[in-house]
Motif scaffolding. Sequence first.
Motif, PDB file in Angstrom:
ATOM      1  N   ALA A  95      -9.533  -2.680  -3.267  1.00 22.88           N
ATOM      2  CA  ALA A  95      -9.819  -3.901  -4.020  1.00 22.88           C
ATOM      3  C   ALA A  95      -8.870  -5.029  -3.627  1.00 22.88           C
ATOM      4  O   ALA A  95      -7.670  -4.831  -3.484  1.00 22.88           O
ATOM      5  CB  ALA A  95      -9.694  -3.621  -5.519  1.00 22.88           C
ATOM      6  N   MET A  96      -9.421  -6.192  -3.396  1.00 18.99           N
ATOM      7  CA  MET A  96      -8.658  -7.409  -3.083  1.00 18.99           C
ATOM      8  C   MET A  96      -7.796  -7.257  -1.824  1.00 18.99           C
ATOM      9  O   MET A  96      -6.770  -7.904  -1.687  1.00 18.99           O
ATOM     10  CB  MET A  96      -7.818  -7.838  -4.279  1.00 18.99           C
ATOM     11  CG  MET A  96      -8.667  -8.156  -5.476  1.00 18.99           C
ATOM     12  SD  MET A  96      -7.847  -8.652  -7.019  1.00 18.99           S
ATOM     13  CE  MET A  96      -6.140  -8.578  -6.762  1.00 18.99           C
ATOM     14  N   GLY A 111       6.228  -7.855   0.847  1.00 15.53           N
ATOM     15  CA  GLY A 111       5.689  -9.208   0.711  1.00 15.53           C
ATOM     16  C   GLY A 111       5.455  -9.564  -0.744  1.00 15.53           C
ATOM     17  O   GLY A 111       5.204  -8.698  -1.566  1.00 15.53           O
ATOM     18  N   GLN A 112       5.549 -10.813  -1.048  1.00 20.37           N
ATOM     19  CA  GLN A 112       5.244 -11.310  -2.393  1.00 20.37           C
ATOM     20  C   GLN A 112       3.804 -11.812  -2.379  1.00 20.37           C
ATOM     21  O   GLN A 112       3.515 -12.839  -1.794  1.00 20.37           O
ATOM     22  CB  GLN A 112       6.201 -12.447  -2.777  1.00 20.37           C
ATOM     23  CG  GLN A 112       7.646 -12.035  -2.868  1.00 20.37           C
ATOM     24  CD  GLN A 112       7.881 -11.039  -3.997  1.00 20.37           C
ATOM     25  OE1 GLN A 112       7.268 -11.120  -5.059  1.00 20.37           O
ATOM     26  NE2 GLN A 112       8.769 -10.092  -3.764  1.00 20.37           N
ATOM     27  N   MET A 113       2.897 -11.057  -2.989  1.00 22.14           N
ATOM     28  CA  MET A 113       1.472 -11.429  -3.028  1.00 22.14           C
ATOM     29  C   MET A 113       0.905 -11.580  -1.612  1.00 22.14           C
ATOM     30  O   MET A 113       0.161 -12.505  -1.325  1.00 22.14           O
ATOM     31  CB  MET A 113       1.272 -12.724  -3.823  1.00 22.14           C
ATOM     32  CG  MET A 113       1.713 -12.641  -5.267  1.00 22.14           C
ATOM     33  SD  MET A 113       0.868 -11.370  -6.200  1.00 22.14           S
ATOM     34  CE  MET A 113      -0.739 -12.100  -6.366  1.00 22.14           C
ATOM     35  N   GLY A 114       1.293 -10.694  -0.728  1.00 20.69           N
ATOM     36  CA  GLY A 114       0.769 -10.728   0.639  1.00 20.69           C
ATOM     37  C   GLY A 114       1.748 -10.094   1.612  1.00 20.69           C
ATOM     38  O   GLY A 114       2.727  -9.468   1.217  1.00 20.69           O
ATOM     39  N   VAL A 115       1.464 -10.291   2.856  1.00 21.60           N
ATOM     40  CA  VAL A 115       2.260  -9.709   3.934  1.00 21.60           C
ATOM     41  C   VAL A 115       3.556 -10.498   4.111  1.00 21.60           C
ATOM     42  O   VAL A 115       3.547 -11.725   4.045  1.00 21.60           O
ATOM     43  CB  VAL A 115       1.436  -9.748   5.245  1.00 21.60           C
ATOM     44  CG1 VAL A 115       2.228  -9.191   6.407  1.00 21.60           C
ATOM     45  CG2 VAL A 115       0.140  -8.978   5.080  1.00 21.60           C
ATOM     46  N   ILE A 138       1.063   0.949  -2.606  1.00 22.05           N
ATOM     47  CA  ILE A 138       0.792   0.159  -3.802  1.00 22.05           C
ATOM     48  C   ILE A 138      -0.128   0.984  -4.685  1.00 22.05           C
ATOM     49  O   ILE A 138      -1.222   1.366  -4.270  1.00 22.05           O
ATOM     50  CB  ILE A 138       0.142  -1.190  -3.431  1.00 22.05           C
ATOM     51  CG1 ILE A 138       1.102  -1.979  -2.534  1.00 22.05           C
ATOM     52  CG2 ILE A 138      -0.228  -1.970  -4.685  1.00 22.05           C
ATOM     53  CD1 ILE A 138       0.524  -3.247  -1.956  1.00 22.05           C
ATOM     54  N   LYS A 139       0.346   1.264  -5.870  1.00 23.88           N
ATOM     55  CA  LYS A 139      -0.425   2.042  -6.843  1.00 23.88           C
ATOM     56  C   LYS A 139      -1.173   1.076  -7.769  1.00 23.88           C
ATOM     57  O   LYS A 139      -0.542   0.211  -8.394  1.00 23.88           O
ATOM     58  CB  LYS A 139       0.483   2.947  -7.672  1.00 23.88           C
ATOM     59  CG  LYS A 139       1.206   4.000  -6.882  1.00 23.88           C
ATOM     60  CD  LYS A 139       0.324   5.194  -6.719  1.00 23.88           C
ATOM     61  CE  LYS A 139       1.132   6.329  -6.108  1.00 23.88           C
ATOM     62  NZ  LYS A 139       0.359   7.493  -5.860  1.00 23.88           N
ATOM     63  N   ILE A 140      -2.467   1.237  -7.824  1.00 24.07           N
ATOM     64  CA  ILE A 140      -3.286   0.425  -8.733  1.00 24.07           C
ATOM     65  C   ILE A 140      -3.813   1.359  -9.809  1.00 24.07           C
ATOM     66  O   ILE A 140      -4.405   2.389  -9.502  1.00 24.07           O
ATOM     67  CB  ILE A 140      -4.458  -0.234  -7.966  1.00 24.07           C
ATOM     68  CG1 ILE A 140      -3.897  -1.152  -6.896  1.00 24.07           C
ATOM     69  CG2 ILE A 140      -5.360  -0.991  -8.939  1.00 24.07           C
ATOM     70  CD1 ILE A 140      -4.935  -1.740  -5.979  1.00 24.07           C
ATOM     71  N   PRO A 141      -3.575   1.023 -11.073  1.00 23.07           N
ATOM     72  CA  PRO A 141      -4.057   1.876 -12.153  1.00 23.07           C
ATOM     73  C   PRO A 141      -5.557   2.159 -12.024  1.00 23.07           C
ATOM     74  O   PRO A 141      -6.343   1.253 -11.730  1.00 23.07           O
ATOM     75  CB  PRO A 141      -3.770   1.065 -13.417  1.00 23.07           C
ATOM     76  CG  PRO A 141      -2.681   0.134 -13.022  1.00 23.07           C
ATOM     77  CD  PRO A 141      -2.911  -0.167 -11.570  1.00 23.07           C
ATOM     78  N   GLY A 142      -5.917   3.447 -12.137  1.00 23.79           N
ATOM     79  CA  GLY A 142      -7.320   3.834 -12.055  1.00 23.79           C
ATOM     80  C   GLY A 142      -7.808   4.101 -10.655  1.00 23.79           C
ATOM     81  O   GLY A 142      -8.943   4.499 -10.440  1.00 23.79           O
TER      82      GLY A 142
END
Length: 144
Positions: A95-96, A111-115, A138-142
């Motif tokens: 996602a995203m 990175g802060q909100m990106g590479v 990066i762990k995304i809930p669900g």
Amino acid sequence: MTKKILIILLMLISVSSSFAQKKLTIVVDGMKSANSTLLIGLYNSDSTFLKTPVWSDAVKVAGESQEITTVLPEGTYAISLFEDVNGNYKLDTGAMGIPVEKFGFSNNVRGQMGVPTFEQCKFILKDDQVVRIHLMEIKIPGQN
């Protein structure tokens, strides 16, 4: 020795030292799977960062930690790498555009909100050197 020969010798010494080769050892830890491949890209400028590596390698992962060694000219470099778990030789994203495979950069930059940028990841290779990179995910809930 004539002055002319001395000047030529000094020029040759200066040219040969500009091509000095140094050993770079990249130590990567935090791998997930012994059946994966570590894909590594080494870049030497902002304009080529994450586009055209000056050196790259694909290394079969042998355990949780991996050591890769190469020889390069002295210079400024940045490293980007990821653990390709499914063997498709690309960094899979969810996602995203968020990576679902572990990845890392030299200086262990996030990175802060990106590479991160080349500037954040760069290091100067002027002597034999060891660069340690810890893979991150990066762990995304669900999401698995």
